[in-house]
Design an enzyme around this catalytic site. Structure first.
Site, PDB file in Angstrom:
ATOM      1  N   ILE A   1      12.470  51.403  73.952  1.00 50.47           N
ATOM      2  CA  ILE A   1      13.222  50.305  74.550  1.00 50.47           C
ATOM      3  C   ILE A   1      12.591  50.054  75.911  1.00 50.47           C
ATOM      4  O   ILE A   1      12.469  50.974  76.713  1.00 50.47           O
ATOM      5  CB  ILE A   1      14.741  50.600  74.639  1.00 50.47           C
ATOM      6  CG1 ILE A   1      15.491  49.381  75.203  1.00 50.47           C
ATOM      7  CG2 ILE A   1      15.025  51.874  75.400  1.00 50.47           C
ATOM      8  CD1 ILE A   1      17.008  49.484  75.074  1.00 50.47           C
TER       9      ILE A   1
ATOM     10  N   ASN B   1      13.182  59.356  84.832  1.00 53.96           N
ATOM     11  CA  ASN B   1      13.578  57.955  84.666  1.00 53.96           C
ATOM     12  C   ASN B   1      15.083  57.799  84.933  1.00 53.96           C
ATOM     13  O   ASN B   1      15.884  57.564  84.034  1.00 53.96           O
ATOM     14  CB  ASN B   1      13.210  57.444  83.271  1.00 53.96           C
ATOM     15  CG  ASN B   1      13.299  55.945  83.157  1.00 53.96           C
ATOM     16  OD1 ASN B   1      13.903  55.270  83.987  1.00 53.96           O
ATOM     17  ND2 ASN B   1      12.705  55.414  82.100  1.00 53.96           N
TER      18      ASN B   1
ATOM     19  N   VAL C   1      11.702  47.008  79.125  1.00 57.40           N
ATOM     20  CA  VAL C   1      11.874  45.717  79.773  1.00 57.40           C
ATOM     21  C   VAL C   1      10.715  45.537  80.744  1.00 57.40           C
ATOM     22  O   VAL C   1      10.298  46.488  81.420  1.00 57.40           O
ATOM     23  CB  VAL C   1      13.228  45.639  80.514  1.00 57.40           C
ATOM     24  CG1 VAL C   1      13.345  44.380  81.357  1.00 57.40           C
ATOM     25  CG2 VAL C   1      14.387  45.729  79.517  1.00 57.40           C
TER      26      VAL C   1
ATOM     27  N   GLU D   1      15.085  59.809  73.293  1.00 56.24           N
ATOM     28  CA  GLU D   1      14.490  60.689  74.294  1.00 56.24           C
ATOM     29  C   GLU D   1      14.221  59.858  75.541  1.00 56.24           C
ATOM     30  O   GLU D   1      13.900  58.682  75.445  1.00 56.24           O
ATOM     31  CB  GLU D   1      13.163  61.291  73.812  1.00 56.24           C
ATOM     32  CG  GLU D   1      13.290  62.303  72.698  1.00 56.24           C
ATOM     33  CD  GLU D   1      13.299  61.673  71.320  1.00 56.24           C
ATOM     34  OE1 GLU D   1      13.645  62.382  70.356  1.00 56.24           O
ATOM     35  OE2 GLU D   1      12.987  60.471  71.182  1.00 56.24           O
TER      36      GLU D   1
ATOM     37  N   TYR E   1      21.879  54.700  79.958  1.00 58.25           N
ATOM     38  CA  TYR E   1      22.324  55.375  78.744  1.00 58.25           C
ATOM     39  C   TYR E   1      23.694  56.025  78.946  1.00 58.25           C
ATOM     40  O   TYR E   1      24.564  55.922  78.084  1.00 58.25           O
ATOM     41  CB  TYR E   1      21.298  56.420  78.292  1.00 58.25           C
ATOM     42  CG  TYR E   1      19.948  55.843  77.971  1.00 58.25           C
ATOM     43  CD1 TYR E   1      19.811  54.622  77.316  1.00 58.25           C
ATOM     44  CD2 TYR E   1      18.784  56.503  78.327  1.00 58.25           C
ATOM     45  CE1 TYR E   1      18.563  54.093  77.027  1.00 58.25           C
ATOM     46  CE2 TYR E   1      17.533  55.982  78.034  1.00 58.25           C
ATOM     47  CZ  TYR E   1      17.435  54.775  77.383  1.00 58.25           C
ATOM     48  OH  TYR E   1      16.205  54.249  77.095  1.00 58.25           O
TER      49      TYR E   1
END
EC number: 2.3.1.266
Length: 158
Positions: free
Chosen positions: A76, A115, A78, A110, A122
């Site tokens: 995922i 990050n 951006v 994962e 999440y």
């Protein structure tokens, strides 16, 4: 008084025509990016692949793999210039919706411990850490662990 129009945001199925724009984002965001072949194989294999477009411009994407009754969010991302504008949240919400529709029990992913922005996203969606994969990600100086996060998608009856 002037009205400010919000750009049109669309979450659409990924296709082969998206790969050039997607690879520009992937190689800009990650020092060790997925290859074009990884994305093409994901499409060919039938993984659930999505893009986020803002006023027609591809700004993010997500790839979800299904195994038995679980879903695994493999990627995922951006575009760096679009971070912090809610597009990652839109893609994550789409991944959860798609996984639920496929009757997955959990959505697994994962994430690098470094990050913090992604981890906060999440957690805001109810993900919790269930483990660590040692040396999972390559780095300039070796390897970095991955936190394994999961979110239950089905209600558990007593």
């Amino acid at each position: 008084m002037s009205a400010r129009l919000e750009p049109q945001i669309e979450i659409l199925p990924m296709n082969e025509h998206d790969l050039d724009a997607l690879m520009q984002i992937e190689t800009d965001v990650y020092p060790f990016p997925w290859t074009r072949g990884n994305f093409a194989d994901s499409l060919r294999t039938g993984y659930s692949c999505w893009v986020c477009r803002v006023a027609g411009e591809l700004v993010g994407y997500a790839v979800i793999m299904f195994a038995v009754d679980d879903a695994h969010l493999l990627n995922i991302t951006v575009a760096r210039a679009r971070h912090g504008k809610g597009y990652g949240a839109r893609l994550l919400a789409q991944a959860i919706t798609v996984a639920r529709r496929a009757h997955a029990r959990i959505l697994l992913l994962e994430v690098r411990p470094s990050n913090a922005r992604a981890i906060a996203l999440y957690r805001s969606f109810g993900f919790r850490q269930i483990g660590v994969r040692r040396g999972y990600y390559p780095t300039e100086n070796g390897r970095e662990d991955a936190l394994v996060l999961t979110r239950t998608l089905t209600e558990v009856s007593a």
